[in-house]
Design a protein around this motif. Structure first.
Motif, short mmCIF file in Angstrom:
data_model
loop_
_atom_site.label_atom_id
_atom_site.label_comp_id
_atom_site.label_asym_id
_atom_site.label_seq_id
_atom_site.Cartn_x
_atom_site.Cartn_y
_atom_site.Cartn_z
N LYS A 53 -7.48 -3.74 0.41
CA LYS A 53 -6.32 -4.50 0.87
C LYS A 53 -5.33 -3.61 1.62
CE LYS A 53 -4.54 -7.63 -1.80
NZ LYS A 53 -3.92 -8.30 -2.97
N ALA A 54 -5.10 -2.42 1.10
CA ALA A 54 -4.13 -1.51 1.73
C ALA A 54 -4.57 -1.10 3.13
CB ALA A 54 -3.94 -0.27 0.86
N ASN A 55 -5.87 -1.05 3.35
CA ASN A 55 -6.39 -0.64 4.65
C ASN A 55 -6.90 -1.81 5.49
OD1 ASN A 55 -6.64 2.57 4.76
ND2 ASN A 55 -7.01 1.91 2.65
N ASN A 56 -6.68 -3.04 4.99
CA ASN A 56 -7.07 -4.25 5.71
C ASN A 56 -8.54 -4.20 6.11
OD1 ASN A 56 -6.61 -6.80 6.83
ND2 ASN A 56 -6.14 -5.94 8.85
N VAL A 97 -12.54 -1.23 -5.88
CA VAL A 97 -11.62 -0.61 -4.92
C VAL A 97 -10.85 -1.67 -4.14
CG1 VAL A 97 -12.92 1.53 -4.72
CG2 VAL A 97 -13.51 -0.39 -3.23
N ILE A 98 -10.57 -2.78 -4.79
CA ILE A 98 -9.88 -3.89 -4.12
C ILE A 98 -8.53 -3.44 -3.54
CG2 ILE A 98 -8.49 -5.93 -4.69
CD1 ILE A 98 -10.90 -7.17 -5.94
N ASP A 99 -7.77 -2.68 -4.30
CA ASP A 99 -6.46 -2.24 -3.81
C ASP A 99 -6.60 -1.40 -2.55
OD1 ASP A 99 -5.23 -3.54 -5.90
OD2 ASP A 99 -5.07 -1.76 -7.17
N PHE A 100 -7.60 -0.55 -2.49
CA PHE A 100 -7.83 0.28 -1.31
C PHE A 100 -8.24 -0.59 -0.12
CE2 PHE A 100 -10.69 2.74 1.44
CZ PHE A 100 -9.89 3.84 1.75
N VAL A 145 -9.17 -10.44 -0.15
CA VAL A 145 -9.94 -9.53 0.71
C VAL A 145 -10.84 -10.37 1.60
CG1 VAL A 145 -11.67 -7.69 0.77
CG2 VAL A 145 -9.89 -7.68 -0.99
N ALA A 175 -8.53 -12.05 -4.66
CA ALA A 175 -7.68 -10.90 -4.34
C ALA A 175 -7.19 -10.92 -2.89
CB ALA A 175 -8.44 -9.61 -4.60
#
Length: 447
Positions: free
Chosen positions: A288-291, A283-286, A325, A323
């Protein structure tokens, strides 16, 4: 009644014959004079490495950190650590250190409260500074910890402590800095035969989420209203809505991470940290999107799925770093094993993570996530002199050998029960292997 001198002498002799067992060392006194460490390789904690460096500190604060050539020695007690390495003191997040001593002795366990919703529980007031485990952890460079409760849906609040103090009030670095939420686990049917327990579990989970939503709604309304009487459960959650407190969500499964974050955000929770994060890479994209920062707990673990690479837990820190994070590392297998915190960072190095990045994952990154990076986490001017000196690589269990440790400038006693027992039995078996001294011949007894 008059006691004869010979009885007193016998009592004293008896007491002197009783072996002295290792005790928790007394806390070090406040730094009384400036100290200058010279000649070591300095690992600042932010990725910078300085060869032939010097670190000076006075009144518990770092006054110089850089090349040895630029250090002023006037008025300083100079400690030559040539050939060694200076590191920031390591920080263990998410631990029951000082709350859990002996698993089989109930009186030494104080890490959980009864009930499911306990945001008002303060773990730090139960923190035992005389734990026998603490000195064994300091000996490997871990000088700070986040004291965290467990159990229930909301366990309570955690606090950050330094590991050399007379009592919990002296130990506190940052009190009640966050609340811990154990996200109700998801279960799915995996076999062809229906499991009758699954329906009951789902019902219990839905009830837990309903109760959780009600608590967050009540706390949000309570913060916005003027209240004549204090409700401790609701007032303890007020900081979640203005960002003054963090919400630590303990979740591993990818869907649980996404569900939990979306759930709490609808109530206006500002500052969220994922703890565990077994599926963080998925869930790396999630993230990053939510910091969302992650306190990753599973380096020394097996893969959670049969189809994953066997070394997936080992290389997850590298993949998170790659990524972008933000993450820290947590040793969560046992409180006694917290001394292995530097070695899980070393494992991550062996699987792709840069060595200085791995160091940051147990120092500066952790300090940033816990909100204490202005005071600790790196060896920089103005920060607390909380640091360790090792004769070898701190992240390598073959060479880790802490020779000096300082907390807020105070020199820490590194003796502990492990060292005492090692010395005890080393003396025993070394004595047995030494050749016996020749004894004078004796005349045989005759009738």
């Amino acid at each position: 009644m008059k006691i004869h001198k010979r009885y007193i002498s016998a009592f004293v002799a008896l007491m002197l014959s009783v072996p002295v067992f290792a005790q928790v060392p007394a806390p070090a006194p406040k730094q009384s004079k400036p100290v200058l460490l010279t000649g070591a390789t300095l690992h600042v904690g932010n990725g910078t490495v300085v060869e032939n460096a010097a670190v000076a500190f006075d009144n518990g604060k770092i006054t110089y950190a850089g090349p040895k050539s630029g250090a002023n020695t006037n008025g300083y007690e100079v400690v030559d650590v040539t050939g060694q390495h200076i590191y920031p003191g390591l920080i263990q997040p998410n631990a029951q250190l000082g709350l859990n001593e002996i698993e089989s002795v109930r009186a030494t366990l104080d890490m959980r409260e009864v009930g499911q919703m306990n945001p008002n529980v303060r773990s730090v007031i139960a923190y035992n500074t005389d734990s026998d485990i603490i000195p064994t952890i300091r000996a490997n460079g871990v000088l700070m910890s986040q004291v965290t409760p467990v159990g229930g849906t909301i366990s309570g609040s955690s606090s950050v402590v330094q590991l050399d103090a007379w009592n919990w009030e002296d130990a506190v670095v940052k009190a009640d800095e966050g609340i811990h939420l154990n996200w109700p686990a998801m279960l799915i049917q995996t076999g062809s035969t229906p499991d009758p327990r699954l329906a009951n579990f789902k019902q219990q989970r839905e009830q837990a989420l309903t109760d959780l939503a009600q608590l967050f709604r009540d706390a949000s309304v309570y913060k916005a209203a003027k209240n004549d009487k204090e409700n401790l459960k609701l007032s303890s959650m007020a900081g979640l809505f203005d960002g003054s407190k963090k919400l630590y969500i303990h979740a591993n499964y990818g869907k649980e991470i996404i569900e939990s974050v979306n759930f709490v955000k609808q109530f206006g929770v500002k500052d969220i940290v994922i703890v565990g994060g077994g599926d963080a890479v998925a869930v790396i994209d999630f993230l990053k999107a939510n910091n969302l920062p992650v306190i990753y707990s599973g380096v020394h673990a097996l893969p959670s799925r049969a189809e994953e690479d066997v070394d997936m837990p080992y290389k997850t820190p590298f993949l998170l770093q790659k990524a972008g994070v933000p993450f820290a590392l947590d040793y969560d297998l046992s409180i006694h094993g917290i001394r292995n915190l530097p070695f899980i960072a070393g494992t991550a190095v062996a699987h792709g993570l840069d060595k200085e990045q791995a160091l940051a994952a147990i120092t500066l990154n952790t300090a940033k996530i816990l909100g204490i990076d202005k005071e600790v986490g790196s060896v920089e001017v103005g920060k607390n002199a909380t640091l360790v000196v090792s004769s070898g690589d701190l992240l390598d269990m073959r060479t880790n050998n802490v020779t000096h440790a300082f907390i807020q400038g105070r020199k820490i006693d590194l003796n502990n029960k492990h060292r005492y027992l090692y010395q005890k039995f080393d003396n025993k078996y070394n004595a047995e292997t030494k050749p016996a001294e020749a004894k004078p011949a004796t005349k045989a007894m005759t009738n």
